[in-house]
Design an enzyme around this catalytic site. Structure first.
Site, PDB file in Angstrom:
ATOM      1  N   LYS A 185     -19.822  -0.906   2.552  1.00 39.18           N
ATOM      2  CA  LYS A 185     -18.506  -0.315   2.246  1.00 39.18           C
ATOM      3  C   LYS A 185     -17.582  -1.428   1.783  1.00 39.18           C
ATOM      4  CE  LYS A 185     -16.441   3.811   3.177  1.00 39.18           C
ATOM      5  NZ  LYS A 185     -17.083   5.114   3.321  1.00 39.18           N
TER       6      LYS A 185
HETATM    7  P1  NAD Z   1      -8.948  11.107  -0.905  1.00 35.81           P
HETATM    8  O1  NAD Z   1      -8.187   9.877  -1.156  1.00 35.81           O
HETATM    9  O2  NAD Z   1      -9.473  11.893  -2.054  1.00 35.81           O
HETATM   10  O3  NAD Z   1      -8.092  12.117  -0.005  1.00 35.81           O
HETATM   11  C1  NAD Z   1      -7.508  11.763   1.198  1.00 35.81           C
HETATM   12  C2  NAD Z   1      -6.340  12.712   1.417  1.00 35.81           C
HETATM   13  O4  NAD Z   1      -5.802  12.489   2.719  1.00 35.81           O
HETATM   14  C3  NAD Z   1      -5.208  12.511   0.406  1.00 35.81           C
HETATM   15  O5  NAD Z   1      -4.821  13.766  -0.115  1.00 35.81           O
HETATM   16  C4  NAD Z   1      -4.099  11.877   1.242  1.00 35.81           C
HETATM   17  O6  NAD Z   1      -2.822  12.259   0.786  1.00 35.81           O
HETATM   18  C5  NAD Z   1      -4.385  12.458   2.614  1.00 35.81           C
HETATM   19  N1  NAD Z   1      -3.837  11.668   3.727  1.00 35.81           N
HETATM   20  C6  NAD Z   1      -3.821  10.328   3.877  1.00 35.81           C
HETATM   21  N2  NAD Z   1      -3.206  10.011   5.047  1.00 35.81           N
HETATM   22  C7  NAD Z   1      -2.839  11.169   5.641  1.00 35.81           C
HETATM   23  C8  NAD Z   1      -2.162  11.507   6.829  1.00 35.81           C
HETATM   24  N3  NAD Z   1      -1.745  10.574   7.678  1.00 35.81           N
HETATM   25  N4  NAD Z   1      -1.924  12.807   7.084  1.00 35.81           N
HETATM   26  C9  NAD Z   1      -2.340  13.771   6.247  1.00 35.81           C
HETATM   27  N5  NAD Z   1      -2.999  13.517   5.094  1.00 35.81           N
HETATM   28  C10 NAD Z   1      -3.243  12.235   4.794  1.00 35.81           C
HETATM   29  O7  NAD Z   1     -10.147  10.686   0.070  1.00 35.81           O
HETATM   30  P2  NAD Z   1     -11.474  11.494   0.363  1.00 35.81           P
HETATM   31  O8  NAD Z   1     -12.517  10.986  -0.535  1.00 35.81           O
HETATM   32  O9  NAD Z   1     -11.198  12.929   0.445  1.00 35.81           O
HETATM   33  O10 NAD Z   1     -11.837  10.928   1.804  1.00 35.81           O
HETATM   34  C11 NAD Z   1     -11.206  11.418   2.977  1.00 35.81           C
HETATM   35  C12 NAD Z   1     -11.996  10.945   4.172  1.00 35.81           C
HETATM   36  O11 NAD Z   1     -13.325  11.426   4.082  1.00 35.81           O
HETATM   37  C13 NAD Z   1     -12.117   9.437   4.347  1.00 35.81           C
HETATM   38  O12 NAD Z   1     -12.215   9.133   5.719  1.00 35.81           O
HETATM   39  C14 NAD Z   1     -13.432   9.134   3.666  1.00 35.81           C
HETATM   40  O13 NAD Z   1     -13.999   7.912   4.089  1.00 35.81           O
HETATM   41  C15 NAD Z   1     -14.228  10.332   4.116  1.00 35.81           C
HETATM   42  N6  NAD Z   1     -15.377  10.667   3.288  1.00 35.81           N
HETATM   43  C16 NAD Z   1     -15.256  10.824   1.937  1.00 35.81           C
HETATM   44  C17 NAD Z   1     -16.368  11.177   1.197  1.00 35.81           C
HETATM   45  C18 NAD Z   1     -16.302  11.466  -0.276  1.00 35.81           C
HETATM   46  O14 NAD Z   1     -17.304  11.891  -0.842  1.00 35.81           O
HETATM   47  N7  NAD Z   1     -15.189  11.302  -0.936  1.00 35.81           N
HETATM   48  C19 NAD Z   1     -17.604  11.325   1.827  1.00 35.81           C
HETATM   49  C20 NAD Z   1     -17.684  11.175   3.211  1.00 35.81           C
HETATM   50  C21 NAD Z   1     -16.553  10.850   3.925  1.00 35.81           C
END
Ligand code: NAD
Length: 459
Positions: free
Chosen positions: A111
């Protein structure tokens, strides 16, 4: 961030080591890292507020955890977020390994990212930052299809991945090396991406829920209400699929944070997700959506969880959201972890005592890891170590149904085995949590490979 994420995950590995009776050498191996890499690079960028040029330093990090076989590469997300640190990425690299091994993927976890908020930079500067980051990684030899594969994560998307891949090919071409398309996954469909990758994490959360619901007869509601935190890639697709494909879940609350402002909307009868997606895309926030849906009201995440309640809470934003306070007060029956590391270790026993079922991150949100693996396997001809998981033969749009079927199969198979392992593994007087069971399951799957690599005898 409030606590030490690395310490949290190491504590869980040690606990899984004790309960699973794994050899000490193995736990020592898993607690360490193959490589921690960081660099500061400097660029002249435009100050968005004044329009003037200024010089800025960017901190970039990448961590490789462990892999049991040198034929396997590392792989994992690359994020743009102000909180990116080496220690934070260490914990996420371990999580990535565990996710890979839960799903039978021949990778070690990695990561990385850059500590920045993309909203603060112009499009031209984001392009320059993206290109420079890739150049730095090539110069250091820390990226490549058989070395370390990058994928989207918080703050990055298909376009960023496409830029990384394109820049990688450019750097290789300078050395007369013809690069395939496997150094970066999560690319757009017309540029080597895999159908189903974008929605895979959200979709996988539904498959994981269904697996738990069927296995734990009667414990998880069939048509649950859901409160969702985070409306980015994971949250948005989870909600979209809930409305269009799954058609069983009712999303009653969505909390998000854009431009530093936390906002939320709630509707007891269910939010109109189609409208909310359109609204969030054009306004880049869910704030104010109540004006679009008269039955919806403005609400904070705490108000939704502590006062209104729902059957399921899906954190899909960032880590360390489920604190002891939230674990004590949230009126929920199920916690399904869309985000990585959303629950503090101190909150786990509280959730357990309250009978809240936790569908843990390393299993629940592994959907995209599987489809990213497919994308990489298309170009490298490699296979998962789980021989039941079949890599689709192409990445043309027609394989979408196959991708979904493989995903569903992987969630059913591995979820059922985690639940079976949880049932038969006793920790003194109590059953172990599904979280620890999923750790033990992941660790068991690669133990013999690590033993062969280290020339250790297993009893
Ligand atoms: P992203 O950046 O697309 O979306 C994250 C969202 O969370 C944004 O809309 C942001 O505004 C919101 N956010 C941030 N802080 C916040 C808070 N305090 N309260 C409410 N909302 C908040 O990211 P993502 O890709 O959707 O990833 C989200 C989580 O899922 C992360 O932990 C990431 O590691 C995990 N994840 C992502 C993937 C993937 O395929 N993208 C896969 C597995 C896990």
């Amino acid at each position: 961030m409030a606590t030490d994420l690395l310490k949290n995950i190491r504590t869980r590995i040690e606990k899984a080591g004790e309960i699973g009776k794994f050899p000490d050498w193995y736990i020592t191996e898993l607690l360490g890292f193959k490589r921690r890499w960081s660099t500061d690079f400097v660029l002249d960028i435009t100050d968005k507020t004044t329009g003037k040029k200024k010089t800025e330093t960017f901190k970039m990090v990448r961590v490789w955890h462990r892999k049991p076989n040198n034929r396997w590469p590392y792989g994992g997300g690359f994020r743009f977020h102000p909180d990116v640190t080496l220690s934070q990425m260490e914990s996420h690299a371990i999580e990535m390994s565990l996710k890979d091994w839960v799903m039978g993927l021949s990778h070690g976890g990695s990561k990385g990212g850059i500590a920045l908020n993309p909203d603060n930079y112009t499009d031209e500067d984001m392009l320059a930052i993206t290109n420079k980051a890739l150049e730095e990684a090539v110069e250091a030899g820390v990226i490549g299809p058989l070395i370390d594969r990058w994928a989207p994560d918080v703050g990055t998307n298909q376009i960023v991945m496409q830029r990384f891949q394109s820049r990688y090919a450019y750097e290789m071409a300078k050395a007369h090396i013809q690069e395939g398309n496997a150094t970066v996954t999560g690319k757009p469909l017309d540029d080597g991406g895999m159908p189903g990758r974008e929605e895979a994490t959200g979709l996988g959360l539904h498959y994981a829920y269904e697996t738990f619901r069927k296995e734990l007869k009667g414990k998880l509601p069939k048509t649950p209400t859901v409160i969702l935190q985070g409306f980015g890639n994971v949250g948005l697709f989870f909600a979209k699929i809930a409305q269009e494909l799954d058609k069983k879940k009712i999303i009653v609350g969505v909390a998000d944070k854009t431009g530093g402002v936390e906002s939320g909307v709630y509707c007891e009868k269910g939010l109109d997700i189609e409208k909310l997606i359109t609204y969030a895309k054009s306004n880049r926030t869910v704030q104010g959506f109540e004006s679009e849906q008269p039955t919806a009201t403005k609400a904070t995440l705490e108000e939704m969880l502590f006062e209104k309640g729902a059957d399921v809470f899906v954190p899909a934003a960032l880590e360390e959201v489920v604190t002891t306070e939230l674990a004590k007060k949230a009126k929920i029956k199920v916690l399904e972890e869309g985000a990585n590391g959303p629950t503090l270790p101190e909150a786990d026993p509280i959730l357990e005592d309250r009978g809240i079922i936790v569908i843990p991150d390393i299993y629940a949100n592994a959907g995209a890891v599987i489809v990213s693996f497919f994308e990489w396997a298309q170009d490298t001809g490699r296979h998962p170590f789980d021989t039941e998981l079949k890599v689709p033969t192409s990445n043309s749009p027609e394989v979408l149904d196959i991708v979904y079927a493989e995903l569903q199969g992987a969630f059913n198979r591995n979820g059922s085995r985690i639940i079976a392992l949880q049932k038969r593994t006793m920790d003194g007087s109590k059953n172990v949590s599904y979280r620890l069971a999923s750790y033990i399951y992941a660790m068991e799957r690669v133990l013999s490979r690590f033993a062969a690599k280290r020339d250790k005898k297993l009893n």
